[in-house]
Every structure is written in structure tokens, then in C-alpha cells.
Design a protein around this motif. Structure first.
Motif, mmCIF file in Angstrom:
data_model
loop_
_atom_site.group_PDB
_atom_site.id
_atom_site.type_symbol
_atom_site.label_atom_id
_atom_site.label_comp_id
_atom_site.label_asym_id
_atom_site.label_seq_id
_atom_site.Cartn_x
_atom_site.Cartn_y
_atom_site.Cartn_z
ATOM 1 N N ARG A 76 4.482 4.713 -18.467
ATOM 2 C CA ARG A 76 5.907 5.316 -18.428
ATOM 3 C C ARG A 76 6.495 5.433 -17.001
ATOM 4 N NH1 ARG A 76 7.343 7.743 -23.510
ATOM 5 N NH2 ARG A 76 5.695 7.441 -24.891
ATOM 6 N N THR A 77 5.576 5.815 -15.920
ATOM 7 C CA THR A 77 6.023 6.126 -14.751
ATOM 8 C C THR A 77 6.280 4.824 -13.940
ATOM 9 O OG1 THR A 77 4.392 7.961 -14.504
ATOM 10 C CG2 THR A 77 5.149 6.863 -12.386
ATOM 11 N N LEU A 78 5.727 3.599 -14.320
ATOM 12 C CA LEU A 78 5.937 2.361 -13.771
ATOM 13 C C LEU A 78 7.351 1.897 -14.155
ATOM 14 C CD1 LEU A 78 2.525 0.374 -13.653
ATOM 15 C CD2 LEU A 78 3.739 1.629 -11.767
ATOM 16 N N GLU A 79 7.407 2.168 -15.580
ATOM 17 C CA GLU A 79 8.978 1.739 -16.322
ATOM 18 C C GLU A 79 9.950 2.563 -15.691
ATOM 19 O OE1 GLU A 79 6.238 0.173 -20.304
ATOM 20 O OE2 GLU A 79 7.624 2.127 -20.311
ATOM 21 N N LYS A 80 9.833 3.868 -15.828
ATOM 22 C CA LYS A 80 10.842 4.876 -15.374
ATOM 23 C C LYS A 80 11.240 4.781 -13.779
ATOM 24 C CE LYS A 80 11.852 9.734 -14.888
ATOM 25 N NZ LYS A 80 11.249 11.131 -14.767
ATOM 26 N N ASN A 81 10.265 4.212 -12.962
ATOM 27 C CA ASN A 81 10.973 4.153 -11.556
ATOM 28 C C ASN A 81 11.154 2.802 -11.431
ATOM 29 O OD1 ASN A 81 10.292 6.674 -10.802
ATOM 30 N ND2 ASN A 81 7.981 6.453 -10.653
ATOM 31 N N GLN A 82 11.247 1.943 -12.229
ATOM 32 C CA GLN A 82 11.794 0.538 -12.562
ATOM 33 C C GLN A 82 10.981 -0.281 -11.666
ATOM 34 O OE1 GLN A 82 16.035 0.786 -11.928
ATOM 35 N NE2 GLN A 82 16.344 1.334 -13.751
ATOM 36 N N PHE A 83 9.864 -0.027 -11.562
ATOM 37 C CA PHE A 83 8.777 -0.865 -10.810
ATOM 38 C C PHE A 83 8.628 -2.312 -11.849
ATOM 39 C CE2 PHE A 83 7.498 2.714 -8.331
ATOM 40 C CZ PHE A 83 7.577 2.082 -6.980
ATOM 41 N N ALA A 84 8.366 -1.895 -13.034
ATOM 42 C CA ALA A 84 7.815 -2.849 -14.205
ATOM 43 C C ALA A 84 8.778 -2.773 -15.363
ATOM 44 C CB ALA A 84 6.517 -2.480 -14.545
ATOM 45 N N ILE A 98 4.349 -6.385 -16.479
ATOM 46 C CA ILE A 98 5.306 -7.399 -16.652
ATOM 47 C C ILE A 98 6.551 -6.860 -15.712
ATOM 48 C CG2 ILE A 98 6.748 -8.460 -17.998
ATOM 49 C CD1 ILE A 98 5.029 -8.078 -20.324
ATOM 50 N N VAL A 99 6.864 -7.701 -14.931
ATOM 51 C CA VAL A 99 7.802 -7.496 -13.963
ATOM 52 C C VAL A 99 8.780 -8.337 -13.786
ATOM 53 C CG1 VAL A 99 6.244 -6.184 -12.392
ATOM 54 C CG2 VAL A 99 6.489 -8.653 -11.929
ATOM 55 N N GLU A 100 10.028 -8.025 -13.148
ATOM 56 C CA GLU A 100 11.233 -8.977 -12.965
ATOM 57 C C GLU A 100 10.970 -9.911 -11.776
ATOM 58 O OE1 GLU A 100 14.637 -6.265 -13.069
ATOM 59 O OE2 GLU A 100 14.974 -6.927 -15.327
ATOM 60 N N ALA A 101 10.324 -9.525 -10.606
ATOM 61 C CA ALA A 101 10.376 -10.227 -9.463
ATOM 62 C C ALA A 101 8.907 -10.279 -9.041
ATOM 63 C CB ALA A 101 10.993 -9.555 -8.422
ATOM 64 N N ALA A 102 8.294 -11.438 -8.637
ATOM 65 C CA ALA A 102 6.848 -11.446 -8.339
ATOM 66 C C ALA A 102 6.196 -10.370 -7.497
ATOM 67 C CB ALA A 102 6.502 -12.933 -7.810
ATOM 68 N N TYR A 103 6.998 -9.935 -6.285
ATOM 69 C CA TYR A 103 6.658 -9.299 -5.332
ATOM 70 C C TYR A 103 6.651 -7.819 -5.736
ATOM 71 C CZ TYR A 103 11.261 -7.043 -4.928
ATOM 72 O OH TYR A 103 12.200 -6.265 -4.922
ATOM 73 N N MET A 104 7.153 -7.400 -6.971
ATOM 74 C CA MET A 104 6.728 -6.129 -7.386
ATOM 75 C C MET A 104 5.574 -5.637 -7.611
ATOM 76 S SD MET A 104 9.752 -4.711 -7.073
ATOM 77 C CE MET A 104 9.375 -2.881 -7.964
ATOM 78 N N ILE A 105 4.554 -6.620 -7.898
ATOM 79 C CA ILE A 105 3.123 -6.236 -8.129
ATOM 80 C C ILE A 105 2.611 -5.628 -6.746
ATOM 81 C CG2 ILE A 105 2.037 -8.390 -7.413
ATOM 82 C CD1 ILE A 105 0.984 -6.083 -10.316
ATOM 83 N N GLY A 154 11.849 4.713 -22.668
ATOM 84 C CA GLY A 154 12.856 5.456 -22.056
ATOM 85 C C GLY A 154 14.103 5.600 -22.646
ATOM 86 N N PRO A 155 15.267 5.623 -22.027
ATOM 87 C CA PRO A 155 16.512 5.765 -22.467
ATOM 88 C C PRO A 155 17.123 4.443 -22.738
ATOM 89 C CG PRO A 155 16.686 5.983 -20.175
ATOM 90 C CD PRO A 155 15.252 5.824 -20.399
ATOM 91 N N TYR A 156 16.395 3.393 -22.640
ATOM 92 C CA TYR A 156 17.029 2.089 -22.831
ATOM 93 C C TYR A 156 16.822 1.639 -24.270
ATOM 94 C CZ TYR A 156 16.004 2.476 -17.730
ATOM 95 O OH TYR A 156 15.989 2.911 -16.522
ATOM 96 N N THR A 157 17.696 2.122 -24.984
ATOM 97 C CA THR A 157 17.723 2.097 -26.706
ATOM 98 C C THR A 157 18.031 0.207 -26.888
ATOM 99 O OG1 THR A 157 18.576 3.889 -27.221
ATOM 100 C CG2 THR A 157 18.824 2.374 -28.597
ATOM 101 N N GLN A 158 18.942 -0.257 -25.900
ATOM 102 C CA GLN A 158 19.264 -1.740 -26.207
ATOM 103 C C GLN A 158 18.057 -2.602 -25.811
ATOM 104 O OE1 GLN A 158 21.871 -3.022 -28.168
ATOM 105 N NE2 GLN A 158 20.501 -4.631 -28.250
ATOM 106 N N PHE A 159 17.402 -2.347 -24.809
ATOM 107 C CA PHE A 159 16.300 -3.372 -24.437
ATOM 108 C C PHE A 159 15.261 -2.795 -25.344
ATOM 109 C CE2 PHE A 159 12.344 -2.751 -22.059
ATOM 110 C CZ PHE A 159 12.410 -4.387 -21.557
ATOM 111 N N SER A 160 14.921 -1.860 -25.901
ATOM 112 C CA SER A 160 13.950 -1.386 -26.699
ATOM 113 C C SER A 160 14.172 -2.160 -28.041
ATOM 114 C CB SER A 160 13.884 0.232 -27.103
ATOM 115 O OG SER A 160 13.617 0.940 -25.827
ATOM 116 N N ASN A 161 15.255 -2.268 -28.549
ATOM 117 C CA ASN A 161 15.667 -2.831 -29.756
ATOM 118 C C ASN A 161 15.409 -4.660 -29.622
ATOM 119 O OD1 ASN A 161 16.124 -0.720 -31.419
ATOM 120 N ND2 ASN A 161 18.537 -0.964 -30.618
ATOM 121 N N SER A 162 15.991 -4.895 -28.517
ATOM 122 C CA SER A 162 15.621 -6.289 -28.122
ATOM 123 C C SER A 162 14.235 -6.752 -28.014
ATOM 124 C CB SER A 162 16.213 -6.867 -26.820
ATOM 125 O OG SER A 162 17.848 -6.415 -26.984
#
Length: 183
Positions: A48-56, A71-78, A133-141
Motif C-alpha cells: 500500500r505504501t508503494l502504491e500510495k506514494n505512486q512508486f508502483a 509493477i511499475v510504469e517506468a523501468a527506472y522506478m525499481i 486506494g481512492p482509485y476506483t476506476q483503476f480498481s474496476n479496470s
């Protein structure tokens, strides 16, 4: 003024539509080997911490094996995630990681782990909805993607969830007519 309102509504609807489209081919997946993630509370906290802080986009960990997926959006985030975990989370250490291909199967495994369900049981039960988190549309998708893949991969298990009616079509029609007369 009306034009302004229409443009605003158009912008909002387009941005909502953009949130619905998830393209996993644009994401990067890493199999991570962790130290200190040995109970469900810690696993949830780190994810949850990684997702909330938008690291992952999504993080999940197997408490039995000491490994998981990020799972990340950009490879450097790891690299940023490794620094963040190792420098700020007491008792938790990211030992090693390796990039893996993000397939629908891997996404489903990560989703099950995120939902605290053993990967061994995935063929027996439909994935449960997870609120990110608060991302309902993302959660549904995400749920829709994983559920569709599960149904394609385990069609027999999906069909077994639905028991056929013991009534004949004539009996069903008769019951419907009785209900319509009462209304």
C-alpha cells in the motif's frame, strides 16, 4: 457560458475514459526478493505504501516465499523503490530483483497475492475485487482484466460456479406469469 460548460464536460468525460484504458504492455514487472515481509500486515503495509506514494502501479508479496512482484510504469522506478524500502522501512529489505515479462498470467498471480490469496488456489476461485486506494476506476479496470483472463483460463471452474435451474423452461415461464399477475 454554455460552450464553456460543454467543453468542461467533454474534458471530464475524456479524462475519465482515459483512466479506464489499462494497457499492461506499457508497464514493467519485477520479481523481487524481500527480507522482513513475513506476515500479512507487513506485506499489506509495504504494498500500500508503494502504491500510495505512486512508486508502483501494484505491489504484492508472498509471505511464505519472501518474494513478490512490483509493477511499475517506468523501468527506472525499481531503483527508487529499492532505495525507498531499504532506507525508510525498518525491518524490511529489498534483497534482489529481476525484470520479468508482464503477461496476463503474471498480472493475475500478482493480483491474487495482493488480495492475500495463495497462487495455488487461483484455479479454484474467482478473483476478489481489490480497491486500490481512492482509485476506483483503476480498481474496476484491473479487476475486469484479471477476471476476464481468469474466465478464459479456467472456463470449467467458471461454469461450475453456476448451477442450472432444476425447473424446466415451462415451469419458469409459469412462475414468471404468476409473478406478473401479482404485480
Amino acid at each position: 457560458m454554455r460552450t464553456y460548460i460543454y467543453l468542461l464536460l467533454l474534458f471530464v468525460s475524456l479524462s475519465l475514459k482515459a483512466q479506464q484504458n489499462i494497457d499492461i504492455s506499457k508497464w514493467f514487472a519485477y520479481k523481487v526478493y524481500m527480507n522482513g515481509v513475513n506476515d500479512q500486515k507487513t506485506s499489506d503495509y509495504v504494498a500500500r505504501t508503494l502504491e500510495k506514494n505512486q512508486f508502483a502501479v501494484m505491489a504484492s508479496f508472498d509471505i511464505k516465499g519472501g518474494q513478490g512482484y512490483i509493477i511499475v510504469e517506468a523501468a527506472y522506478m525499481i531503483n527508487e523503490i529499492e532505495k525507498y524500502i531499504n532506507n525508510t522501512m525498518l525491518g524490511v529489505h529489498l534483497e534482489n530483483y529481476e525484470m520479468v515479462e508482464l503477461t496476463p498470467d503474471l498480472l493475475m498471480d500478482a493480483y491474487y497475492l495482493r488480495g492475500n490469496v495463495s497462487i495455488e488456489n487461483k484455479s479454484k476461485e474467482l478473483p476478489q475485487f481489490i480497491q486500490f486506494g481512492p482509485y476506483t476506476q483503476f480498481s474496476n479496470s484491473m479487476y475486469d482484466i484479471v477476471k476476464k483472463h481468469w474466465i478464459q483460463k479456467y472456463p470449467e471452474a467458471y461454469r461450475a460456479m453456476f448451477k442450472p435451474s432444476p425447473l424446466t423452461p415451462e415451469q419458469i415461464e409459469e412462475q414468471n406469469q404468476k409473478l406478473n399477475r401479482k404485480n
